[in-house]
Design a protein around this motif. Structure first.
Motif, PDB file in Angstrom:
ATOM      1  N   VAL A 184     -22.748   4.673 -19.989  1.00 19.06           N
ATOM      2  CA  VAL A 184     -22.635   3.429 -20.745  1.00 19.06           C
ATOM      3  C   VAL A 184     -23.576   3.545 -21.938  1.00 19.06           C
ATOM      4  O   VAL A 184     -24.785   3.703 -21.770  1.00 19.06           O
ATOM      5  N   THR A 185     -23.014   3.492 -23.121  1.00 19.02           N
ATOM      6  CA  THR A 185     -23.809   3.581 -24.336  1.00 19.02           C
ATOM      7  C   THR A 185     -24.109   2.181 -24.829  1.00 19.02           C
ATOM      8  O   THR A 185     -23.198   1.403 -25.097  1.00 19.02           O
ATOM      9  N   GLY A 186     -25.382   1.877 -24.945  1.00 20.41           N
ATOM     10  CA  GLY A 186     -25.809   0.557 -25.393  1.00 20.41           C
ATOM     11  C   GLY A 186     -26.544  -0.156 -24.289  1.00 20.41           C
ATOM     12  O   GLY A 186     -25.955  -0.477 -23.262  1.00 20.41           O
TER      13      GLY A 186
ATOM     14  N   ALA B 114     -23.125  -1.200 -16.389  1.00 19.09           N
ATOM     15  CA  ALA B 114     -23.710  -0.150 -15.556  1.00 19.09           C
ATOM     16  C   ALA B 114     -23.948  -0.651 -14.129  1.00 19.09           C
ATOM     17  O   ALA B 114     -23.668   0.057 -13.152  1.00 19.09           O
ATOM     18  N   ARG B 115     -24.441  -1.876 -14.004  1.00 17.74           N
ATOM     19  CA  ARG B 115     -24.652  -2.454 -12.671  1.00 17.74           C
ATOM     20  C   ARG B 115     -23.340  -2.588 -11.909  1.00 17.74           C
ATOM     21  O   ARG B 115     -23.266  -2.289 -10.718  1.00 17.74           O
ATOM     22  N   ARG B 116     -22.318  -3.061 -12.598  1.00 19.17           N
ATOM     23  CA  ARG B 116     -21.016  -3.234 -11.935  1.00 19.17           C
ATOM     24  C   ARG B 116     -20.466  -1.898 -11.417  1.00 19.17           C
ATOM     25  O   ARG B 116     -19.940  -1.829 -10.320  1.00 19.17           O
ATOM     26  N   HIS B 117     -20.587  -0.863 -12.239  1.00 15.06           N
ATOM     27  CA  HIS B 117     -20.134   0.456 -11.786  1.00 15.06           C
ATOM     28  C   HIS B 117     -20.953   0.923 -10.587  1.00 15.06           C
ATOM     29  O   HIS B 117     -20.409   1.482  -9.641  1.00 15.06           O
TER      30      HIS B 117
ATOM     31  N   SER C  96     -19.873  -0.699  -7.446  1.00 11.84           N
ATOM     32  CA  SER C  96     -18.577  -0.227  -6.942  1.00 11.84           C
ATOM     33  C   SER C  96     -18.648   1.204  -6.410  1.00 11.84           C
ATOM     34  O   SER C  96     -17.636   1.752  -6.006  1.00 11.84           O
ATOM     35  N   GLY C  97     -19.844   1.795  -6.438  1.00 12.14           N
ATOM     36  CA  GLY C  97     -20.006   3.127  -5.863  1.00 12.14           C
ATOM     37  C   GLY C  97     -19.968   4.260  -6.859  1.00 12.14           C
ATOM     38  O   GLY C  97     -20.093   5.420  -6.482  1.00 12.14           O
ATOM     39  N   LEU C  98     -19.798   3.938  -8.138  1.00 10.70           N
ATOM     40  CA  LEU C  98     -19.788   4.979  -9.167  1.00 10.70           C
ATOM     41  C   LEU C  98     -21.205   5.221  -9.680  1.00 10.70           C
ATOM     42  O   LEU C  98     -22.025   4.311  -9.734  1.00 10.70           O
ATOM     43  N   SER C  99     -21.465   6.459 -10.046  1.00 11.92           N
ATOM     44  CA  SER C  99     -22.746   6.787 -10.649  1.00 11.92           C
ATOM     45  C   SER C  99     -22.696   6.380 -12.119  1.00 11.92           C
ATOM     46  O   SER C  99     -21.797   6.776 -12.850  1.00 11.92           O
ATOM     47  N   ALA C 100     -23.659   5.566 -12.551  1.00  8.30           N
ATOM     48  CA  ALA C 100     -23.674   5.081 -13.935  1.00  8.30           C
ATOM     49  C   ALA C 100     -25.004   5.440 -14.591  1.00  8.30           C
ATOM     50  O   ALA C 100     -26.059   5.295 -13.993  1.00  8.30           O
TER      51      ALA C 100
END
Length: 67
Positions: A9-11, A20-23, A26-30
Motif C-alpha cells: 500500500v503506497t501512501g 493495510a489493516r483491512r488486508h 483478511s489474512g493477507l500480508s500488507a
C-alpha cells in the motif's frame, strides 16, 4: 485464510493505513509505504482534486501568508 499474496500500500495517510489493516485482517500480508518528504497538501480536499473539481495547485499548502 492463508495466502502467499503480499500487498504493498503506497501512501501512509488515513486511507493507506486503513487499507493495510483491512488486508491484514483478511489474512493477507500488507506492507505500508509512505514518504513525507513531499510538498504538504490538504488531504481533506484531495478527493475533490481526484474528482476533477479542483486543480492540484488548489490543495498545495504553502508557508506564504494569503493575500
Amino acid at each position: 485464510m492463508t495466502s502467499n499474496t503480499r500487498v504493498v500500500v503506497t501512501g501512509a495517510g488515513l486511507a493507506g493505513v486503513r487499507l493495510a489493516r483491512r488486508h491484514g485482517e483478511s489474512g493477507l500480508s500488507a506492507v505500508l509505504v509512505g514518504d513525507a518528504e513531499r510538498t504538504p497538501y490538504d488531504r481533506v480536499l484531495l478527493t475533490e482534486v481526484l474528482a476533477g473539481r479542483y486543480a492540484p495547485e488548489v490543495i498545495a499548502l504553502t508557508m506564504e501568508a494569503p493575500e
